[in-house]
Design a protein around this motif. Structure first.
Motif: not given
Length: 77
Positions: A50-56, A60-61
């Motif tokens: 996924r987009d790393l900025n979005w993931a950070d 999400e778990l």
């Protein structure tokens, strides 16, 4: 009945783990693995796809809830 059980599980088991409001999928994904087939093609983290900025930002778990006994090679690694 399934969705009532799912909502109760979120409310009674998952929600108390967090000190803030949570967001969760209305309809959960169900992943099936059949004997003799590959469950996961490679070692990975979902966030790497996924987009790393979005993931950070989202944090999400995923929760793994097997419907059968999980042991040895009979699980997701």
């Amino acid at each position: 009945p399934f969705f009532e059980l799912y909502e109760d599980f979120i409310k009674d088991e998952i929600r108390p783990l967090y000190g803030e409001p949570i967001v969760y999928q209305k309809i959960p994904n169900i992943r099936l693995h059949f004997p003799g087939n590959i469950a996961v093609g490679e070692w990975h983290r979902d966030r790497n796809y996924r987009d790393l900025n979005w993931a950070d930002e989202v944090k999400e778990l995923n929760y793994y809830l097997p419907f059968t006994k999980a042991f040895s090679t009979n699980t997701v690694w």
